[in-house]
Design a protein around this motif. Sequence first.
Motif, PDB file in Angstrom:
ATOM      1  N   PHE A  26       0.861  -1.184   0.000  1.00  0.00           N
ATOM      2  CA  PHE A  26       0.000   0.000   0.000  1.00  0.00           C
ATOM      3  C   PHE A  26       0.894   1.229   0.000  1.00  0.00           C
ATOM      4  O   PHE A  26       1.780   1.354   0.855  1.00  0.00           O
ATOM      5  CB  PHE A  26      -0.905   0.007   1.238  1.00  0.00           C
ATOM      6  CG  PHE A  26      -1.550   1.322   1.515  1.00  0.00           C
ATOM      7  CD1 PHE A  26      -2.476   1.873   0.633  1.00  0.00           C
ATOM      8  CD2 PHE A  26      -1.227   2.040   2.654  1.00  0.00           C
ATOM      9  CE1 PHE A  26      -3.059   3.103   0.889  1.00  0.00           C
ATOM     10  CE2 PHE A  26      -1.815   3.278   2.921  1.00  0.00           C
ATOM     11  CZ  PHE A  26      -2.737   3.803   2.035  1.00  0.00           C
ATOM     12  N   THR A  27       0.694   2.110  -0.955  1.00  0.00           N
ATOM     13  CA  THR A  27       1.444   3.361  -1.007  1.00  0.00           C
ATOM     14  C   THR A  27       0.506   4.484  -0.581  1.00  0.00           C
ATOM     15  O   THR A  27      -0.554   4.688  -1.196  1.00  0.00           O
ATOM     16  CB  THR A  27       2.011   3.613  -2.413  1.00  0.00           C
ATOM     17  OG1 THR A  27       2.831   2.494  -2.774  1.00  0.00           O
ATOM     18  CG2 THR A  27       2.853   4.883  -2.445  1.00  0.00           C
ATOM     19  N   ASP A  28       0.899   5.193   0.462  1.00  0.00           N
ATOM     20  CA  ASP A  28       0.037   6.237   1.012  1.00  0.00           C
ATOM     21  C   ASP A  28       0.178   7.542   0.214  1.00  0.00           C
ATOM     22  O   ASP A  28       0.942   7.613  -0.757  1.00  0.00           O
ATOM     23  CB  ASP A  28       0.299   6.441   2.507  1.00  0.00           C
ATOM     24  CG  ASP A  28       1.688   6.951   2.839  1.00  0.00           C
ATOM     25  OD1 ASP A  28       2.345   7.568   1.981  1.00  0.00           O
ATOM     26  OD2 ASP A  28       2.124   6.721   3.995  1.00  0.00           O
ATOM     27  N   ASP A  29      -0.540   8.569   0.629  1.00  0.00           N
ATOM     28  CA  ASP A  29      -0.552   9.856  -0.082  1.00  0.00           C
ATOM     29  C   ASP A  29       0.805  10.548  -0.069  1.00  0.00           C
ATOM     30  O   ASP A  29       1.066  11.403  -0.914  1.00  0.00           O
ATOM     31  CB  ASP A  29      -1.600  10.785   0.534  1.00  0.00           C
ATOM     32  CG  ASP A  29      -3.013  10.285   0.310  1.00  0.00           C
ATOM     33  OD1 ASP A  29      -3.233   9.521  -0.657  1.00  0.00           O
ATOM     34  OD2 ASP A  29      -3.908  10.647   1.109  1.00  0.00           O
ATOM     35  N   ARG A  30       1.673  10.191   0.865  1.00  0.00           N
ATOM     36  CA  ARG A  30       3.016  10.785   0.922  1.00  0.00           C
ATOM     37  C   ARG A  30       4.007  10.028   0.054  1.00  0.00           C
ATOM     38  O   ARG A  30       5.172  10.387  -0.014  1.00  0.00           O
ATOM     39  CB  ARG A  30       3.517  10.815   2.365  1.00  0.00           C
ATOM     40  CG  ARG A  30       2.679  11.709   3.277  1.00  0.00           C
ATOM     41  CD  ARG A  30       3.054  11.522   4.718  1.00  0.00           C
ATOM     42  NE  ARG A  30       2.802  10.103   5.027  1.00  0.00           N
ATOM     43  CZ  ARG A  30       3.227   9.468   6.077  1.00  0.00           C
ATOM     44  NH1 ARG A  30       3.938  10.089   6.967  1.00  0.00           N
ATOM     45  NH2 ARG A  30       2.952   8.206   6.270  1.00  0.00           N
ATOM     46  N   THR A  68       8.403  -6.923  -4.108  1.00  0.00           N
ATOM     47  CA  THR A  68       8.261  -5.850  -5.083  1.00  0.00           C
ATOM     48  C   THR A  68       6.798  -5.793  -5.516  1.00  0.00           C
ATOM     49  O   THR A  68       6.212  -6.841  -5.812  1.00  0.00           O
ATOM     50  CB  THR A  68       9.147  -6.122  -6.320  1.00  0.00           C
ATOM     51  OG1 THR A  68      10.500  -6.212  -5.888  1.00  0.00           O
ATOM     52  CG2 THR A  68       9.019  -5.032  -7.358  1.00  0.00           C
ATOM     53  N   PRO A  69       6.188  -4.608  -5.563  1.00  0.00           N
ATOM     54  CA  PRO A  69       4.801  -4.534  -6.046  1.00  0.00           C
ATOM     55  C   PRO A  69       4.689  -5.126  -7.450  1.00  0.00           C
ATOM     56  O   PRO A  69       5.535  -4.884  -8.309  1.00  0.00           O
ATOM     57  CB  PRO A  69       4.507  -3.038  -6.062  1.00  0.00           C
ATOM     58  CG  PRO A  69       5.489  -2.435  -5.107  1.00  0.00           C
ATOM     59  CD  PRO A  69       6.721  -3.297  -5.204  1.00  0.00           C
ATOM     60  N   LEU A  70       3.638  -5.900  -7.673  1.00  0.00           N
ATOM     61  CA  LEU A  70       3.435  -6.535  -8.957  1.00  0.00           C
ATOM     62  C   LEU A  70       2.612  -5.649  -9.883  1.00  0.00           C
ATOM     63  O   LEU A  70       1.723  -4.930  -9.434  1.00  0.00           O
ATOM     64  CB  LEU A  70       2.717  -7.877  -8.784  1.00  0.00           C
ATOM     65  CG  LEU A  70       3.401  -8.914  -7.903  1.00  0.00           C
ATOM     66  CD1 LEU A  70       2.549 -10.180  -7.824  1.00  0.00           C
ATOM     67  CD2 LEU A  70       4.790  -9.242  -8.422  1.00  0.00           C
TER      68      LEU A  70
END
Length: 169
Positions: A26-30, A68-70
Motif C-alpha cells: 500500500f502506497t500512502d498519499d506521501r 516488489t509490487p506486482l
Amino acid sequence: MFIIPGQRLGLDVTPALAPLHVPVKFTDDRGVTHNLEATSGAGRARDQHYRNLLPVTDAAVANGVFLTPLTREQSVALIAVVLVEDLLRRERYHDAMAVADILLEHYPIFACAMVKKGAAAARLPKSAFPYATLRAVPAARRPHAARLLRINRNAFERAEALGWRPIRR
C-alpha cells in the motif's frame, strides 16, 4: 479479496510476493509504501519481517522476485499459477509445463512458475519412464527423458540465479 476493494476505493494497493505468501503493498498519499498483512487484520509489516521468517535473499529482492509490487500482468500470472498447481495435482505434467511457459512469457522472473515447471518436468520421467535410472530407459526414449531432466535443472537453476531458494521444513 483485499486488493480489489482497495483499488475500487482508489487506494494504491497491489500484491507482492514472498515465499509461499502474498503481502499487500500500500502506497500512502506521501508516497511511502507499507506492507499490509491481509491474513492478520491488515496490520503493517516491514520487509524485514518477511526476510526474517522466510528465505528472501538479497538477490531475490534486487531482482524483483520478492517484496516488489506486482504489475497487473504479473498479478494475473500470480492468480493463474493455481492452474499449474491443479494440473500437477492431476498429473497432467505436460499441460502444467505449457501453462507455466505462458505465465513466464508474461512474468519472466516468476520464480514460482519456474520451479513448478521444473517439478512437472521431473515428474514426467517417473510417470512416463518407470525406470530406476536414466541409463535404464530404452535408448529410443532416452533423449526425451534427458530433455525433461534438463528442463528441470534449468528451471531450478534459473530461479536460484534470481535469488529464489527452497523452503526447508
